[in-house]
Design a protein around this motif. Sequence first.
Motif, PDB file in Angstrom:
ATOM      1  N   LEU A 197     -37.272   8.201 -12.658  1.00 39.65           N
ATOM      2  CA  LEU A 197     -38.016   7.120 -12.016  1.00 39.65           C
ATOM      3  C   LEU A 197     -37.149   5.916 -11.651  1.00 39.65           C
ATOM      4  O   LEU A 197     -37.665   4.867 -11.256  1.00 39.65           O
ATOM      5  N   GLY A 198     -35.846   6.053 -11.803  1.00 40.54           N
ATOM      6  CA  GLY A 198     -34.979   4.945 -11.449  1.00 40.54           C
ATOM      7  C   GLY A 198     -35.158   3.732 -12.353  1.00 40.54           C
ATOM      8  O   GLY A 198     -34.979   2.595 -11.937  1.00 40.54           O
ATOM      9  N   LEU A 199     -35.528   3.962 -13.581  1.00 41.52           N
ATOM     10  CA  LEU A 199     -35.726   2.861 -14.538  1.00 41.52           C
ATOM     11  C   LEU A 199     -34.575   2.844 -15.538  1.00 41.52           C
ATOM     12  O   LEU A 199     -33.757   3.764 -15.597  1.00 41.52           O
ATOM     13  N   ALA A 200     -34.517   1.785 -16.322  1.00 47.12           N
ATOM     14  CA  ALA A 200     -33.627   1.772 -17.485  1.00 47.12           C
ATOM     15  C   ALA A 200     -34.378   2.424 -18.642  1.00 47.12           C
ATOM     16  O   ALA A 200     -35.604   2.280 -18.750  1.00 47.12           O
ATOM     17  N   PRO A 201     -33.674   3.147 -19.533  1.00 50.90           N
ATOM     18  CA  PRO A 201     -34.387   3.838 -20.617  1.00 50.90           C
ATOM     19  C   PRO A 201     -35.248   2.907 -21.465  1.00 50.90           C
ATOM     20  O   PRO A 201     -36.294   3.322 -21.964  1.00 50.90           O
ATOM     21  N   ASP A 202     -34.836   1.642 -21.599  1.00 51.04           N
ATOM     22  CA  ASP A 202     -35.667   0.759 -22.439  1.00 51.04           C
ATOM     23  C   ASP A 202     -36.969   0.371 -21.739  1.00 51.04           C
ATOM     24  O   ASP A 202     -37.830  -0.266 -22.338  1.00 51.04           O
ATOM     25  N   GLN A 203     -37.112   0.740 -20.479  1.00 48.83           N
ATOM     26  CA  GLN A 203     -38.399   0.522 -19.802  1.00 48.83           C
ATOM     27  C   GLN A 203     -39.352   1.692 -20.023  1.00 48.83           C
ATOM     28  O   GLN A 203     -40.465   1.675 -19.505  1.00 48.83           O
ATOM     29  N   VAL A 204     -38.886   2.696 -20.734  1.00 54.23           N
ATOM     30  CA  VAL A 204     -39.747   3.857 -20.991  1.00 54.23           C
ATOM     31  C   VAL A 204     -40.306   3.735 -22.402  1.00 54.23           C
ATOM     32  O   VAL A 204     -39.564   3.775 -23.389  1.00 54.23           O
ATOM     33  N   ILE A 205     -41.603   3.565 -22.490  1.00 50.76           N
ATOM     34  CA  ILE A 205     -42.287   3.478 -23.779  1.00 50.76           C
ATOM     35  C   ILE A 205     -42.646   4.906 -24.192  1.00 50.76           C
ATOM     36  O   ILE A 205     -43.204   5.656 -23.385  1.00 50.76           O
ATOM     37  N   VAL A 206     -42.294   5.273 -25.418  1.00 49.27           N
ATOM     38  CA  VAL A 206     -42.584   6.642 -25.865  1.00 49.27           C
ATOM     39  C   VAL A 206     -43.671   6.580 -26.925  1.00 49.27           C
ATOM     40  O   VAL A 206     -43.491   6.000 -27.990  1.00 49.27           O
ATOM     41  N   ARG A 207     -44.798   7.169 -26.613  1.00 51.20           N
ATOM     42  CA  ARG A 207     -45.962   7.175 -27.500  1.00 51.20           C
ATOM     43  C   ARG A 207     -45.723   8.165 -28.614  1.00 51.20           C
ATOM     44  O   ARG A 207     -45.295   9.293 -28.354  1.00 51.20           O
ATOM     45  N   GLU A 208     -46.023   7.768 -29.864  1.00 53.81           N
ATOM     46  CA  GLU A 208     -45.871   8.754 -30.939  1.00 53.81           C
ATOM     47  C   GLU A 208     -47.042   9.733 -30.904  1.00 53.81           C
ATOM     48  O   GLU A 208     -48.110   9.447 -30.372  1.00 53.81           O
ATOM     49  N   ALA A 209     -46.793  10.912 -31.466  1.00 52.99           N
ATOM     50  CA  ALA A 209     -47.727  12.025 -31.270  1.00 52.99           C
ATOM     51  C   ALA A 209     -49.139  11.698 -31.746  1.00 52.99           C
ATOM     52  O   ALA A 209     -49.349  11.139 -32.819  1.00 52.99           O
ATOM     53  N   ASP A 210     -50.099  12.049 -30.914  1.00 56.65           N
ATOM     54  CA  ASP A 210     -51.514  11.888 -31.228  1.00 56.65           C
ATOM     55  C   ASP A 210     -52.225  13.003 -30.470  1.00 56.65           C
ATOM     56  O   ASP A 210     -52.217  13.020 -29.244  1.00 56.65           O
ATOM     57  N   THR A 211     -52.811  13.935 -31.215  1.00 62.08           N
ATOM     58  CA  THR A 211     -53.423  15.079 -30.534  1.00 62.08           C
ATOM     59  C   THR A 211     -54.640  14.675 -29.714  1.00 62.08           C
ATOM     60  O   THR A 211     -55.116  15.450 -28.887  1.00 62.08           O
ATOM     61  N   ASP A 212     -55.164  13.460 -29.931  1.00 62.45           N
ATOM     62  CA  ASP A 212     -56.257  12.972 -29.087  1.00 62.45           C
ATOM     63  C   ASP A 212     -55.756  12.420 -27.758  1.00 62.45           C
ATOM     64  O   ASP A 212     -56.542  12.209 -26.837  1.00 62.45           O
ATOM     65  N   ALA A 213     -54.471  12.091 -27.696  1.00 62.84           N
ATOM     66  CA  ALA A 213     -53.959  11.421 -26.506  1.00 62.84           C
ATOM     67  C   ALA A 213     -53.140  12.337 -25.616  1.00 62.84           C
ATOM     68  O   ALA A 213     -53.134  12.188 -24.401  1.00 62.84           O
TER      69      ALA A 213
END
Lengths: 283, 165, 782
Positions: free
Chosen positions: C494-510
Motif C-alpha cells: 500500500l505504499g505505507l511505512a510499516p508503522d502505519q500498519v496496525i496489526v490486530r491481535e487474534a480474535d475469532t469474532d473479528a
Amino acid sequence: MAPGVERSFTAASTLEEAMAARRQGAAVLAGGTCMMRDPRRGIDLPEAVVALHRIPALSKVEIEPDHVVIGAAVTHVVLGRALHGAAGFEGLVAAAQGAANPGIRRVATVGGNLCAFDFAAADLSPALLVCEATVELETFKGPKLLGISDFLKDRHTLLTEAIVTRIHLRRDLIASAHIRLPLRKAGDYPVAIVSLAVDKDKRCRIAVGSVEPVARRWTALEQAMAAGPPSALDPERAAGFALEHNDFQGRDGREAEGWYRRQVLPPLVKRGVAALLKTEGLA
Amino acid sequence: MTVTFQLNGEDCRFHGDPMTPLVDILRQERFLTGTKAVCREGFCGACTVHVDDEAVPSCLKPVGLVEGCAVTTIEGLSSGNQALHPLQANLEAADAVQCGMCFPGMVMSLSAFVRDNPHASRPEIKAAMVGNICRCTGYERIVDAVADCLDQARKAGQLVGGINV
Amino acid sequence: MSELSATVMNLPRRDAQDKLRGRTKYTNDRVRPDMLHAVLLRSTVAAGRIRRLDVSAALRCPGVRAVATGADAPGLYGIGIADHPLLAIDTIRYHGEPIAVIAAETEKQARAALAAIMLEVEPLAPVSTMAAALQPAARLVHEGWRGYEVITEGGARAGNIAWEAKSSRGDVDAAFARPDIRIVESSFTVGRQSHVPFEPRVAIGSWEDGRAHIQTSTQVPWTVRNVTGRVMQLPPGRVRVTVPPVGGGFGLKFDASIEPITALLARMTGRTVVLENTRQEEMATCLCRENAEIRIRSAVTAEGHIAGREAVVLMDCGAYGGEQVFLTTMTAHTLGGNYKVGATRLVSRAVYTNTPPNGAFRACNGVYNAFALERHTDEICDALGFDPMEFRKKNVLGDGDLGATGQVFEDDVLGPMLGRMEALRATTGTSEAKADGRLYGMATTVGTWFVFVGPSAATVNLNADGSATLVTSGVEIGSGTMVQSLPQIVAGQLGLAPDQVIVREADTDAAGLDVGVGGGRTTVSIGAASVAACAEVREKLLRTAGEMLQTRPEDLVLRDGRVEITARPGSGMSIPVVVAHAQATTGPITGSGAFTARNTPAMSGCAMGHFIDALDIPVFVVHEAEVAVDPDTGHVEVLAYRVVQDVGRALNPRAILGQIQGGVVQGLGYALHEEVTLTADGRIAQDDFETYRLPLAQDAVPVAADLYEGAPSMGPLGTKGAGEVPILAVGAAIGCAVARAIGKPVRQLPLTPPRVLRLLHEREPPPELSHIAPGWAANTLG
C-alpha cells in the motif's frame, strides 16, 4: 500448617535469640534457596522459622594470618570475594564461585549449603573437607567444635539440636583446586566433584563430592600418592592412581547413573592436579 | 506478620505469611507482572529483581527476608516515560527480543552485571547468564547487546547507569 | 519503488520496548482479583478404570464455586480421530490426566478442596512402550477405538495403532533384489523433547451473553474455538477466542488442551475463571516432540546410486492420537526427502501408549527423521567407501526429481546450497584447533521440510489518517511475523511505512478462519491473504484517486503514503485525502483476502493415509557442525555451527538470522542436553528445570548463516517460512559430527555425556527394535 495458624518468623539479631527460637522448634532459615523449594517437593514449609541474616557475627569472613573464620550466614558470593587471592584457598574460592548460578550464589549461604543433608552435590562440602575445616555449632548444651568429616557424617542428628555458626580454617595450605563436572558447561548440579589441596608438608588432600550421598575424603588415593615420590603430583600419574584406587560407589540419580560418576573421577583428578600445578603456591 | 520494605522507591507494607515468595507479592498484590514466575526454583532467572542493588531470584526470597530492604523490579528500572536503561536500548537495537518473557529477568540480572563489571569479556558475560534461561533466542544476540553496552559506556568514560568512572 | 524494495528491510520489532520493560501483558499476567481460580485433579496412575468419582464434598469446601468432571463435557476431540475427552471419562490413560476440576475464590482454596474429591480407581497394568503396545496380545489403550468418530478419512487404524500412513513408489523388492547393489540397514531411537515455553498453557474463560470467551496463550485460536464447541457440545460459533501476546509456543500450543475447561467453569459459575498449569504440570503433561523408533534400509549401487529404500517409523502418540496422527504424513517428506531414490516405500505409525500424549514441536517429525536419514547416509558412505560430501552432492534432490509420494521437485536447490556451505566455510574457516586434544568431528548434513500452508483470511481497513488496520487470526508467539513480516508486506503493498500498519491481535469474532501459527506458515499464508486484501484496497483507492485526478487508475502508483501519477513523483495527493473522499462518496475503503494451498499433485496411488500428499512449498537446509568430544567424560562441545537456509525471499534478514540462532540452539538442546525419560509408573521423570537441561548461554555458539534466496515458492513475494526450519537438521549435524569424532555409530539422541562415554567404550547397546518385523510389509496394516 493448620488453617488460621499464623507462621512464626523470627529475624534473630543475636545468637541467643536464635537459639531460643530454635528451642521452641523453629527451623533455621538461611538464604532460603533450599527451603523455599520444599513446597514443590511436597513438603510443607515449617510453622516457625528463625532467620540468621541479622546476626552480625554470622555474616562476616575474618581473615587472620594463621586462620580464617567464616560465618554460617555468609553467602557464596561474599565468601568467594573475601578469599579471592588468598594463597591456598583457590579451591574454596572456585567452589564458592562455581556453585549453582550467579543469582543463587548471591543468596545461598555457607551454612545452608552444609546443612542441606539430602543435597549430595553441594560444592562447599568437598572444598571444606580438603581444608580440614572445623565446624562450630551452637547446641542446646552450648558451643561445640567438630571436624568437617564428622559433621557431614552426623549432621542429620546433630542439627536437631544445633545451629551451625562458623567454619574455622587453618591457613596451612599452599595450593588447592576444585574441579566440578556438570553435564552442561554450568548451571546444573555437578555429577562429580573433586577437591584437592596441598599442605605445607607437601601432602596432598583429596575429597570427592556428589558421587556418593555424602562427600568424603579419598583416603586411598591420598595414601597412594603419599607413598610415591614427590613427582607423584603429575596429572597423568595421579589419574593412574585414581583409577587404581577408585573405591567409590556411585549413586544413581535422575541426572546420571552411579557408574558414570565413578568413572569420571580419574580424569577429574588429572584436571585437578593440573590446576594445582598452575597455582602460585606450586608453580 | 507485617513486612515493610521499599518497592521501586516507595514504602511497601505487606501483611501476611512472611514465607510468601517475594515474586507472588509483586505479581499478585502489587500487579507488577513484569517479574515472571517461570520455574520457581531459581534456575531460570525470569523473576530476578534487585534487593539492595543485588540481582537475586524473587521466587526463592521469602518476603520476611526483605524487611527493611530496597527492592527494584523491572518496572522500577525505567519507569513511566523515562528512557530505556542503556542495556534495554542495546537489546532493542540488536533485535534480540522474541517471545520476551525472559527479558525482564535478563535485564535485571545483566543491568547489575554491567554496572559491576565494566570490563567484562564475552566469556564472562556468558558466565553471568548461567542463571537466566532463554528458550527463544539462542543467547548470542543478548551477549552482543551486553558487549555493545559495555563498549559504549567505556567509550563515553562512564559506568553503565551513568556514574562517571 | 518496486513492491519488493518497499517490503524488504530489517524492521525492528514494535513489541520490543514493552517486552524489555516488563509491560507486555501475557495471558498469565491478566489475572484479576475477581477471578475464580481453577485447579485440576490429575491421575496418579498411568492406566486405570474410574470406579467412583464423587465431587459433592469438594463442592461444600470453603470458597469452592464449581466442580466439573468428564460428564459435564462429554464430547471427544482430536486430529484425524476424535479420541480425546476433556476430562477422563471412565478410563484413565496416562499419569497426569485431568479427571476433575475445581473452581474456587482462591487457588489455595481450590487446591485444598482437591482432597475432598472421592476418587476410586482400579489400576491397570500400563502399556508403557511402543514395543509393548505392538505385542499381539497387548491390552488396548482405547478399547473402543472402532467407535470413534473419524474426522479425516483414509488412515489405516487397528487397536493400539492410532493411525498409519504409507507411501510407496516403484518396485522396491526388485531394487533390493538387484545383483549390483549393497544393502545397508540402520536403526535409531530418539527420546522426547519438551518445549518449555516460559509462559505455560493458561486460559481465562468467561461466559458473556450466552457465549464463551476464552483468552488464552495459544497458537491456534480457531482450534481452541472448535474443540471447545465439540467438548461442550455447542456450535463453535458460540465460542470466542482472543489471544494476548504468547510467551513462547514452539508447537506445544498448536493444539487445544486445558482452554475449554475455563469456558465450562465460566458457564457453570457465571464468573471469569483462570486456569494455569504449574511448571510441574506443564512439564509432566507436555505435548512433547514424540519419541520415535526408526528402521531404514537402502539398496545402493557401487556407483553410489540409491536404487531402493524402505523404512518403518514408529511414533509414540502417547495416550491420545493428537498431532501424531497428522504427523505420520510427514515421514514421506522428511525421511523420504533429501535424496533421489529409485524405488521407495515408507510406513509411519502413530502408536498409543499409556504415557502423556505427545504433540507438535518445531519441525515435528522432521528433526528425528533428518537425524536418522543423515546418519544412515553416513553409514552408507562408510559401508561403501564414499566421501560423505560427494555422495550428498551427487544424490540430493534436484530439478525434476521425484519425492516419496511421486511429487516432482522443481529447480536445483540443495545442490547449490551445498556449494554455498563450502563457500561459507571458506569465509569462516574451521575450528579444529579449538578441539585442543579432544576428539574432533565435522559433518555437513541436509534436511527437507515444508511450509504447512492451508487456509488463512485477512481484512485490511484503510483509515482516514492514512494508516491501515490488518485483521487476521495470527498470533505473535515471539517469531516476529505479526510485528515484522506482516506489517512489512502490507506496507509494501500500500505504499505505507510499516508503522502505519496496525496489526490486530487474534480474535475469532473479528477475523476469518486460520489454521494457526505453526509450520512456518504465517508469513506465507496470512501474508498471501493480506496481499489479496491489499489488492482490493489498492483497487478501491486507485479508482477513487483516478476519479479525483481525472486519471486512469492503471497510471497511478502508491508510494510514500501518497497516490501519485506513476511518471510524476510528488504528483497526486496523500492517501488520507483519497480515503476521506471515498468515505464521503462510496464508503470506507476495506479489502478482504483469502488463501489456501494449491494442493501440489502426488503420483496416483503413492500416498495412503496422508493428510498432505505433496509439499506445496518445500524448504531445504544445509547444516554443518564442528564438535570436540572429551574422551574422558563424554562431553560434546560445539566448536562451530554453520547454516545455509532456503528462505525463498528474505523479507527481514535480521529477523530470520535471529530465528536461525534460536532454532539451532533449541536443536542443540535436543541433540545434546534435553532428555525426557519415563519412569516405571509412566511419569515424565524430568518435570523441572533442575533435571530437564535446557541449553544455557555457555552451551550456545554464534551460528554463521547464509540465506539462500530464489528457490521457487508460492508465498507472497517468493517467501517461505523461516522460523520453523532452523531446528530441522541440528540433531543430524551433531549426530554425524559426533559419530565421526568418536569413530562409532551414533544411533540415539540426545548425546548426553554418559551416553557418549558408553559409546566410546562400546557399552551403549544398539537400539532394540525387535517389534519392527524384518519384512517391511509385515509392519503395515495392509
